[in-house]
Design an enzyme around this catalytic site. Structure first.
Site, PDB file in Angstrom:
ATOM      1  N   ASN A  53      -2.037  67.200  41.290  1.00  0.00           N
ATOM      2  CA  ASN A  53      -2.439  68.572  41.592  1.00  0.00           C
ATOM      3  C   ASN A  53      -3.584  68.907  40.727  1.00  0.00           C
ATOM      4  O   ASN A  53      -3.800  68.553  40.062  1.00  0.00           O
ATOM      5  CB  ASN A  53      -1.205  69.761  41.232  1.00  0.00           C
ATOM      6  CG  ASN A  53      -0.849  69.582  39.815  1.00  0.00           C
ATOM      7  OD1 ASN A  53      -1.679  70.329  39.000  1.00  0.00           O
ATOM      8  ND2 ASN A  53       0.077  69.126  39.164  1.00  0.00           N
ATOM      9  N   LYS A 181       5.180  74.550  27.858  1.00  0.00           N
ATOM     10  CA  LYS A 181       3.727  74.863  27.700  1.00  0.00           C
ATOM     11  C   LYS A 181       3.516  76.029  28.268  1.00  0.00           C
ATOM     12  O   LYS A 181       4.123  76.429  29.732  1.00  0.00           O
ATOM     13  CB  LYS A 181       3.072  73.610  28.127  1.00  0.00           C
ATOM     14  CG  LYS A 181       1.620  73.886  28.118  1.00  0.00           C
ATOM     15  CD  LYS A 181       0.925  72.458  28.375  1.00  0.00           C
ATOM     16  CE  LYS A 181       0.513  72.297  30.001  1.00  0.00           C
ATOM     17  NZ  LYS A 181      -0.141  71.069  30.030  1.00  0.00           N
ATOM     18  N   LYS A 183       0.316  78.771  29.521  1.00  0.00           N
ATOM     19  CA  LYS A 183      -1.166  79.115  29.701  1.00  0.00           C
ATOM     20  C   LYS A 183      -1.672  79.921  28.735  1.00  0.00           C
ATOM     21  O   LYS A 183      -0.992  80.986  28.396  1.00  0.00           O
ATOM     22  CB  LYS A 183      -1.713  79.543  31.095  1.00  0.00           C
ATOM     23  CG  LYS A 183      -1.134  78.599  32.142  1.00  0.00           C
ATOM     24  CD  LYS A 183      -2.090  77.197  32.008  1.00  0.00           C
ATOM     25  CE  LYS A 183      -1.592  76.166  32.835  1.00  0.00           C
ATOM     26  NZ  LYS A 183      -2.276  74.719  32.794  1.00  0.00           N
ATOM     27  N   ASP A 212      -2.363  75.993  26.784  1.00  0.00           N
ATOM     28  CA  ASP A 212      -3.292  75.293  27.517  1.00  0.00           C
ATOM     29  C   ASP A 212      -4.608  76.333  28.014  1.00  0.00           C
ATOM     30  O   ASP A 212      -3.944  77.254  28.596  1.00  0.00           O
ATOM     31  CB  ASP A 212      -2.610  74.805  28.557  1.00  0.00           C
ATOM     32  CG  ASP A 212      -3.647  73.803  29.627  1.00  0.00           C
ATOM     33  OD1 ASP A 212      -4.763  73.758  29.298  1.00  0.00           O
ATOM     34  OD2 ASP A 212      -2.901  73.319  30.486  1.00  0.00           O
ATOM     35  N   GLU A 238      -4.522  72.879  23.879  1.00  0.00           N
ATOM     36  CA  GLU A 238      -4.880  71.867  25.084  1.00  0.00           C
ATOM     37  C   GLU A 238      -6.164  72.530  25.892  1.00  0.00           C
ATOM     38  O   GLU A 238      -6.443  73.691  26.081  1.00  0.00           O
ATOM     39  CB  GLU A 238      -3.768  71.674  26.189  1.00  0.00           C
ATOM     40  CG  GLU A 238      -4.249  70.857  27.317  1.00  0.00           C
ATOM     41  CD  GLU A 238      -3.089  70.763  28.232  1.00  0.00           C
ATOM     42  OE1 GLU A 238      -1.813  70.699  27.844  1.00  0.00           O
ATOM     43  OE2 GLU A 238      -3.199  70.557  29.474  1.00  0.00           O
ATOM     44  N   GLU A 264      -7.148  65.701  31.074  1.00  0.00           N
ATOM     45  CA  GLU A 264      -6.677  65.825  32.643  1.00  0.00           C
ATOM     46  C   GLU A 264      -7.993  65.766  33.487  1.00  0.00           C
ATOM     47  O   GLU A 264      -7.695  65.471  34.613  1.00  0.00           O
ATOM     48  CB  GLU A 264      -5.698  66.788  32.684  1.00  0.00           C
ATOM     49  CG  GLU A 264      -6.496  68.236  32.774  1.00  0.00           C
ATOM     50  CD  GLU A 264      -5.272  69.552  32.748  1.00  0.00           C
ATOM     51  OE1 GLU A 264      -4.342  69.578  32.078  1.00  0.00           O
ATOM     52  OE2 GLU A 264      -5.341  69.995  33.914  1.00  0.00           O
ATOM     53  N   ASP A 291      -4.620  61.781  33.904  1.00  0.00           N
ATOM     54  CA  ASP A 291      -3.762  61.519  35.157  1.00  0.00           C
ATOM     55  C   ASP A 291      -4.033  60.471  36.190  1.00  0.00           C
ATOM     56  O   ASP A 291      -5.261  60.739  36.994  1.00  0.00           O
ATOM     57  CB  ASP A 291      -3.548  62.969  35.838  1.00  0.00           C
ATOM     58  CG  ASP A 291      -2.707  63.048  37.162  1.00  0.00           C
ATOM     59  OD1 ASP A 291      -2.277  61.957  37.418  1.00  0.00           O
ATOM     60  OD2 ASP A 291      -2.451  64.245  37.613  1.00  0.00           O
ATOM     61  N   HIS A 321      -1.127  64.299  32.547  1.00  0.00           N
ATOM     62  CA  HIS A 321      -0.946  65.333  33.176  1.00  0.00           C
ATOM     63  C   HIS A 321      -0.297  65.039  34.612  1.00  0.00           C
ATOM     64  O   HIS A 321      -0.580  64.035  35.103  1.00  0.00           O
ATOM     65  CB  HIS A 321      -2.474  65.984  33.730  1.00  0.00           C
ATOM     66  CG  HIS A 321      -2.570  67.001  34.559  1.00  0.00           C
ATOM     67  ND1 HIS A 321      -2.905  66.483  35.924  1.00  0.00           N
ATOM     68  CD2 HIS A 321      -2.636  68.153  34.442  1.00  0.00           C
ATOM     69  CE1 HIS A 321      -3.129  67.714  36.836  1.00  0.00           C
ATOM     70  NE2 HIS A 321      -2.807  68.656  35.772  1.00  0.00           N
ATOM     71  N   GLU A 340       4.078  64.899  31.486  1.00  0.00           N
ATOM     72  CA  GLU A 340       4.318  66.417  31.712  1.00  0.00           C
ATOM     73  C   GLU A 340       5.407  66.507  33.152  1.00  0.00           C
ATOM     74  O   GLU A 340       5.939  65.645  33.521  1.00  0.00           O
ATOM     75  CB  GLU A 340       3.023  66.872  32.265  1.00  0.00           C
ATOM     76  CG  GLU A 340       3.113  68.271  32.506  1.00  0.00           C
ATOM     77  CD  GLU A 340       1.627  68.919  32.886  1.00  0.00           C
ATOM     78  OE1 GLU A 340       0.753  68.044  33.425  1.00  0.00           O
ATOM     79  OE2 GLU A 340       1.401  70.128  32.625  1.00  0.00           O
TER      80      GLU A 340
HETATM   81  O1  LIG Z   1      -2.968  74.605  35.508  1.00  0.00           O
HETATM   82  C1  LIG Z   1      -3.366  73.311  35.791  1.00  0.00           C
HETATM   83  O2  LIG Z   1      -4.461  73.068  36.267  1.00  0.00           O
HETATM   84  C2  LIG Z   1      -2.371  72.456  35.443  1.00  0.00           C
HETATM   85  C3  LIG Z   1      -2.659  71.911  33.898  1.00  0.00           C
HETATM   86  O3  LIG Z   1      -3.743  72.324  33.272  1.00  0.00           O
HETATM   87  C4  LIG Z   1      -1.461  71.190  33.308  1.00  0.00           C
HETATM   88  O4  LIG Z   1      -0.810  70.766  33.713  1.00  0.00           O
HETATM   89  O5  LIG Z   1      -1.937  71.075  32.071  1.00  0.00           O
HETATM   90 MG   LIG Z   2      -3.922  71.414  31.362  1.00  0.00          MG
END
Ligand SMILES: O=C([O-])CC(=O)C(=O)O
Ligand SMILES: [Mg+2]
Length: 390
Positions: A53, A181, A183, A212, A238, A264, A291, A321, A340
Site C-alpha cells: 500500500n 504505532k 501517526k 510515524d 519514524e 519504506e 518493503d 513496512h 508491520e
Molecule cells: O501511512 C502510510 O503510508 C503507511 C506507513 O507509513 C507505515 O505503515 O509506516
Molecule cells: Mg511509515
C-alpha cells in the site's frame, strides 16, 4: 513447465484515513496472477501478488512493459536448473532487461508485484510454505516459528477524537499486540503530544509506542519533535523528514539518541545503501523498513540484506513496512526483526492468515504451500474474483 499467462487488475483500497502527508481517499493497488501449467491437486498452480500500500496501482507499467517482456521470453530461460520450477532470479533479470540503472521511480512497484506472485508459485510448486523454502535455500534450514509484529494505525480522520484514538489502541492490545504505532505530524506539535499522552494511558510504557511522521518535517520541525519526544523513550521515531534527504536524517541523529526508523520509501538496494552510507542510521538501535513489494521484490530484497550485512547491520534490525504476508514469510525465513501489521486498515490486503491470533506480540505462519493467501479468505476471494482465476 511454463508460465501460461499473467493477469493483472487494479483493486481499490481507499479509505478516509490520512497520515501527515497523504490521505488514502483514492488509494489503489495492482494484483497479479502468474498462471502456470503445473498441476497440483488437479488444478493449475497460480501465484498471486499485490503491491502493498502507499503507492498506486502500476497497471500501465505491467500491461505495457513488464508482462509482455516476461511472456516474450523463451519459457525455458525462466526455469531453474532442475527445469521443474521457475527461477525468480532469472525472471527478475528478464523483467529488468533494457531498463537503465538509477531513477528507480515506481517501476519497482510493478516488478515487486510480479516477483511476489512468482515466489508464491515457486513455493507452491515446491509444495512448501514460502518461509520454509527461503530458510531451506538461504539460511541453512532454520526458520523462525513466529514473528514479532506491531499494530500500525493511529491515523488522522475527520472527527477522530482522543477517545476514538484510545479505543483503537485498546482494541489492538486486546487482540494480542504489545507495541502499537500512531501517526504524528498531521497536527501541531502540542496537539500531537496530547495524542501521544492519550495513547500512553492505554499502552502503559512508552516502549510500547512508535510514532510515524511520514516524511513530513523539515529539519527544524524534525528536531523540535525530537526534543519533545526524547523524554518519553518511545520504541521508535519514524520517517521524520523526506525519505531521500539523508543529510537531514544524519543531522537528526545528532539531536535524538533514541531509536529511529525509516526506509519504506526507498525502492532499491542502491537507495538503501545510500541511507546506510549517508543517513547516520545506527546499527545498534535504529530500524530499517524497506518493503519488498514496493522495491523490486524479494530478489532485490536479498541484495539489500547482503548489502546490510556487509555494512555491519544485522537482519534483525529490519522490520518491513506494509503489513502483508509476503514480508511475514521473509521475516520468518530470512531472520528479520519482525513485521508491520495493520489490524484494521488497508483491508483485505493487510493482516495475516485467518484463525492465527497474535499472542504476546508474535504471530505464527500457516502451513500451506506458498505465501499463504489461500489461508486468508477475504483477500483470496478478492484476488480470485478480480482476476477471474477461480
Ligand atoms: O501511512 C502510510 O503510508 C503507511 C506507513 O507509513 C507505515 O505503515 O509506516
Ligand atoms: Mg511509515
Amino acid at each position: 513447465m511454463r508460465i501460461v499467462e499473467i493477469r493483472e487488475q487494479t483493486a481499490g483500497i481507499k479509505s478516509d484515513i490520512a497520515n501527515a502527508f497523504i490521505d488514502f481517499s483514492q488509494m489503489t493497488c495492482s494484483v497479479v496472477a502468474v498462471v502456470t501449467d503445473v498441476v497440483r491437486d488437479g488444478k493449475p498452480v497460480i501465484g498471486y501478488g499485490f503491491n502493498s500500500n502507499g503507492r498506486y496501482a502500476a497497471g500501465g507499467l505491467l500491461r505495457e512493459r513488464f508482462i509482455p517482456r516476461l511472456m516474450s521470453a523463451a519459457p525455458d530461460s525462466l526455469l531453474d536448473d532442475t527445469g521443474d520450477n521457475l527461477d525468480p532470479f532469472r525472471i527478475w533479470t528478464r523483467l529488468m532487461t533494457n531498463e537503465k540503472p538509477g531513477g528507480h521511480g515506481e517501476r519497482s512497484v510493478a516488478v515487486g508485484t510480479i516477483d511476489m506472485a512468482v515466489w508464491d508459485a515457486v513455493a507452491k510448486i515446491a509444495g512448501v510454505p514460502l518461509y520454509r523454502l527461503l530458510a531451506d535455500r538461504f539460511r541453512g534450514g532454520v526458520a523462525d516459528d513466529s514473528v514479532w509484529v506491531y499494530a500500525a494505525g493511529g491515523y488522522y480522520y475527520p472527527g477522530k477524537d482522543l477517545k476514538a484514538l484510545q479505543d483503537e489502541m485498546r482494541s489492538y492490545r486486546d487482540r494480542g499486540y504489545r507495541v502499537v504505532k500512531m501517526k504524528i505530524g498531521g497536527a501541531p506539535l502540542e496537539e500531537d503530544l496530547r495524542r501521544i499522552d492519550a495513547v500512553l494511558e492505554i499502552v502503559g510504557s512508552a516502549g510500547n509506542l512508535c510514532v510515524d511522521a511520514n516524511g513530513r518535517f523539515d529539519l527544524d520541525t524534525a528536531i523540535a519533535y525530537a526534543e519533545a519526544l526524547k523524554p518519553y523513550g518511545l520504541f521508535w521515531y519514524e520517517e521524520a523528514g523526506d525519505p531521500l534527504d539523508y543529510a537531514l536524517q544524519a543531522e537528526l541523529a545528532r539531536h535524538y539518541d533514541r531509536p529511529m526508523a525509516t526506509g519504506e520509501n526507498l525502492f532499491s538496494h542502491q537507495d538503501a545503501r545510500n541511507l546506510v552510507r549517508h543517513g547516520g542510521m545506527r546499527p545498534d538501535r535504529d530500524w530499517l523498513q524497506f518493503d519488498c513489494a514496493l522495491s523490486y521484490g524479494l530478489v532485490e530484497y536479498m541484495r539489500t540484506l547482503d548489502m546490510l550485512r556487509e555494512n555491519g547491520w544485522s537482519s534483525r534490525r529490519v522490520v518491513p513496512h506494509g503489513g502483508h504476508q509476503m514480508s511475514l514469510n521473509i521475516a520468518a525465513g530470512l531472520h528479520l526483526g519482525g513485521n508491520e501489521s495493520y489490524p484494521d486498515v488497508f483491508k483485505p490486503f493487510c493482516g495475516f492468515a485467518d484463525g492465527i491470533a497474535v499472542e504476546d506480540g508474535r504471530v505464527r505462519l500457516p502451513t500451506l504451500p506458498g505465501v499463504g493467501f489461500e489461508a486468508k479468505s477475504e483477500l483470496f476471494t478478492t484476488m480470485t474474483t478480480l482476476l477471474e482465476t477461480l
